[in-house]
Design a protein around this motif. Structure first.
Motif, PDB file in Angstrom:
ATOM      1  N   ASN A   1      28.375  48.173  24.334  1.00 30.29           N
ATOM      2  CA  ASN A   1      27.508  48.243  25.501  1.00 30.29           C
ATOM      3  C   ASN A   1      26.115  48.706  25.125  1.00 30.29           C
ATOM      4  N   ASP A   2      25.156  48.339  25.956  1.00 30.29           N
ATOM      5  CA  ASP A   2      23.802  48.847  25.796  1.00 30.29           C
ATOM      6  C   ASP A   2      23.743  50.323  26.179  1.00 30.29           C
ATOM      7  N   ILE A   3      22.911  51.066  25.488  1.00 36.54           N
ATOM      8  CA  ILE A   3      22.595  52.439  25.852  1.00 36.54           C
ATOM      9  C   ILE A   3      21.218  52.420  26.503  1.00 36.54           C
ATOM     10  N   LEU A   4      21.121  52.985  27.698  1.00 39.70           N
ATOM     11  CA  LEU A   4      19.880  52.950  28.451  1.00 39.70           C
ATOM     12  C   LEU A   4      19.449  54.351  28.869  1.00 39.70           C
ATOM     13  N   ASP A   5      18.151  54.536  28.945  1.00 35.32           N
ATOM     14  CA  ASP A   5      17.562  55.759  29.485  1.00 35.32           C
ATOM     15  C   ASP A   5      16.838  55.411  30.775  1.00 35.32           C
ATOM     16  N   MET A   6      17.123  56.171  31.815  1.00 35.77           N
ATOM     17  CA  MET A   6      16.440  55.994  33.094  1.00 35.77           C
ATOM     18  C   MET A   6      15.546  57.198  33.366  1.00 35.77           C
ATOM     19  N   PHE A   7      14.305  56.929  33.685  1.00 35.01           N
ATOM     20  CA  PHE A   7      13.369  57.973  34.086  1.00 35.01           C
ATOM     21  C   PHE A   7      13.161  57.832  35.591  1.00 35.01           C
ATOM     22  N   TYR A   8      13.517  58.868  36.311  1.00 37.89           N
ATOM     23  CA  TYR A   8      13.475  58.802  37.762  1.00 37.89           C
ATOM     24  C   TYR A   8      12.815  60.056  38.311  1.00 37.89           C
ATOM     25  N   PHE A   9      12.509  60.046  39.585  1.00 33.21           N
ATOM     26  CA  PHE A   9      11.921  61.225  40.210  1.00 33.21           C
ATOM     27  C   PHE A   9      12.706  61.555  41.471  1.00 33.21           C
TER      28      PHE A   9
ATOM     29  N   THR B   1      25.738  54.887  28.820  1.00 31.34           N
ATOM     30  CA  THR B   1      26.283  54.381  27.558  1.00 31.34           C
ATOM     31  C   THR B   1      27.204  53.186  27.787  1.00 31.34           C
ATOM     32  N   ASP B   2      27.231  52.684  29.021  1.00 35.85           N
ATOM     33  CA  ASP B   2      28.101  51.539  29.313  1.00 35.85           C
ATOM     34  C   ASP B   2      27.320  50.387  29.937  1.00 35.85           C
ATOM     35  N   GLY B   3      26.090  50.220  29.493  1.00 40.20           N
ATOM     36  CA  GLY B   3      25.312  49.079  29.937  1.00 40.20           C
ATOM     37  C   GLY B   3      24.702  49.209  31.309  1.00 40.20           C
ATOM     38  N   GLY B   4      24.629  50.418  31.850  1.00 38.80           N
ATOM     39  CA  GLY B   4      23.987  50.639  33.132  1.00 38.80           C
ATOM     40  C   GLY B   4      24.934  50.739  34.306  1.00 38.80           C
ATOM     41  N   ARG B   5      26.236  50.732  34.052  1.00 34.82           N
ATOM     42  CA  ARG B   5      27.197  50.802  35.164  1.00 34.82           C
ATOM     43  C   ARG B   5      27.353  52.214  35.698  1.00 34.82           C
TER      44      ARG B   5
END
Length: 211
Positions: A134-142, A169-173
């Motif tokens: 799976n893709d690993i993604l970082d989300m920056f939110y406020f 760590t599971d592709g955004g799920r």
């Protein structure tokens, strides 16, 4: 044309009133779909009188309002071609969202959330994390809390926004909160800091702009 609209008022989804902003991720080596991350809200986060604050004499003469923002919860949709037929993906948090406010009045992100940016880790050269499935993604939110701020004669709730980070760590799920990454400094930012945009300069330097 319109790509994404609010969900039906009877759907039970978080975005029955507004859908706003978006970050689009093109297909990756692990996901052939186009992904659209966005935020929205229902009637539970709206610009209307919500409570009162006490005056010095103990009376409740000051109306507390919430700022007119489309923020609330964060969700995701997918498309085969990135141009048509976006399908909302059911999340695991409140009202089918990907990331929901904590609901705790004193948490910095307890009342409402907004999306800033999403970075796919595999796009970062020499990143120190890997996942073969799976893709690993970082989300920056406020987000904002239930804290009431005084602006002249007006008491406003939820405007004290700050910026945090979450990781998938599971592709955004599913997403794990990692806490604040930029706290509001009243002397520098004033009322709030939010709406982050992140660019990866190289493996050692990530740059954020915000307002």
């Amino acid at each position: 044309g319109v790509q994404l609209t609010p969900s039906s008022s009877t759907s039970g989804w978080f975005d029955t009133t507004t859908v706003a902003y978006h970050v689009v991720i093109p297909p990756t080596r692990h996901n052939p779909k186009w992904q659209c991350y966005y935020y929205g809200r229902g009637e539970t986060w709206k610009s209307s009188s919500s409570s009162s604050s006490e005056d010095d004499d103990g009376t409740n003469d000051k109306t507390v309002i919430k700022p007119f923002l489309p923020t609330g919860w964060i969700g995701r949709a997918e498309s085969d071609d990135g141009l048509t037929n976006w399908v909302k993906q059911e999340g695991t948090q409140e009202s089918h969202s990907l990331l929901a406010p904590t609901g705790n009045a004193n948490d910095w992100d307890g009342a409402h959330l907004g999306l800033g940016d999403v970075v796919v880790r595999q796009d970062v050269k020499n990143h120190n994390e890997s996942n073969d499935e799976n893709d690993i993604l970082d989300m920056f939110y406020f987000g904002g809390s239930d804290q009431v701020m005084q602006l002249g004669p007006t008491s406003i709730q939820g405007l004290d926004m700050q910026i945090g980070r979450a990781k998938s760590t599971d592709g955004g799920r599913t997403w794990q909160r990692l806490g604040l990454c930029l706290e509001r400094d009243a002397d520098q930012e004033g009322l709030f800091c939010g709406f982050p945009q992140v660019s990866v300069v190289d493996e050692t330097l990530w740059r954020m702009v915000y307002h």
